[in-house]
Design an enzyme around this catalytic site. Structure first.
Site, short mmCIF file in Angstrom:
data_model
loop_
_atom_site.label_atom_id
_atom_site.label_comp_id
_atom_site.label_asym_id
_atom_site.label_seq_id
_atom_site.Cartn_x
_atom_site.Cartn_y
_atom_site.Cartn_z
N ASN A 144 63.74 83.82 35.90
CA ASN A 144 65.11 83.76 35.41
C ASN A 144 65.19 82.50 34.55
O ASN A 144 65.16 81.39 35.07
CB ASN A 144 66.11 83.68 36.57
CG ASN A 144 67.54 83.56 36.11
OD1 ASN A 144 67.82 83.33 34.94
ND2 ASN A 144 68.47 83.71 37.03
N ARG A 148 67.46 80.94 33.25
CA ARG A 148 68.59 80.04 33.51
C ARG A 148 68.36 79.16 34.74
O ARG A 148 69.15 78.27 35.02
CB ARG A 148 69.86 80.86 33.68
CG ARG A 148 70.24 81.61 32.40
CD ARG A 148 71.52 82.37 32.53
NE ARG A 148 72.62 81.44 32.76
CZ ARG A 148 73.72 81.73 33.40
NH1 ARG A 148 73.89 82.93 33.90
NH2 ARG A 148 74.67 80.84 33.58
N CYS A 149 67.29 79.41 35.47
CA CYS A 149 67.00 78.70 36.73
C CYS A 149 66.02 77.56 36.49
O CYS A 149 64.93 77.77 35.95
CB CYS A 149 66.43 79.70 37.73
SG CYS A 149 65.78 78.95 39.23
N THR A 150 66.37 76.38 36.91
CA THR A 150 65.51 75.20 36.74
C THR A 150 64.17 75.39 37.43
O THR A 150 63.13 75.11 36.85
CB THR A 150 66.22 73.95 37.30
OG1 THR A 150 67.45 73.79 36.62
CG2 THR A 150 65.36 72.71 37.12
#
Length: 113
Positions: free
Chosen positions: A7, A9-11
């Site tokens: 994903n 958007r996930c760090t």
């Protein structure tokens, strides 16, 4: 070939992808929120991780709190939930040579490389 269920958007997911790139891994990126994993894929991931399906569920997600919190579902029903709502799947998941690891913490990924 190393596969990452990613994903962007996930760090933690970005960190795991960067690690794979740094290690010069040949990478297959699966953006599982864009292309829902199949029931077979989720079942195989759970098996490779050696966990129960419920352990792969992100319990902080809104959909979990609204639809699933407090419910006792079978393993198969939890897998179906992840297929229907892939946002519930913990991330990132890295797969290599029949082994899988959740990249939280990133050391889990290092162990399977």
């Amino acid at each position: 070939m190393t596969k990452i269920y990613h994903n962007p958007r996930c760090t933690k997911s970005r960190q795991s992808l960067a690690l794979l790139e740094e290690k010069n891994e040949e990478i297959e990126i699966v953006e599982y929120l864009k292309s829902n994993p199949t029931k077979q894929e989720v079942t195989e991931l759970v098996s490779m991780l050696g966990i129960k399906p419920l352990e792969l569920i992100r319990k902080g997600e809104k959909i979990y709190k609204e639809e699933f919190k407090g419910k006792e579902l079978s393993d198969e029903a939890w897998i179906e939930a992840m297929v229907s709502y892939p946002i519930l799947i913990e991330r990132p998941i890295v797969v290599k040579n029949g082994k899988a690891a959740i990249g939280r913490p990133i050391e889990n990924v290092i162990e399977i490389l």
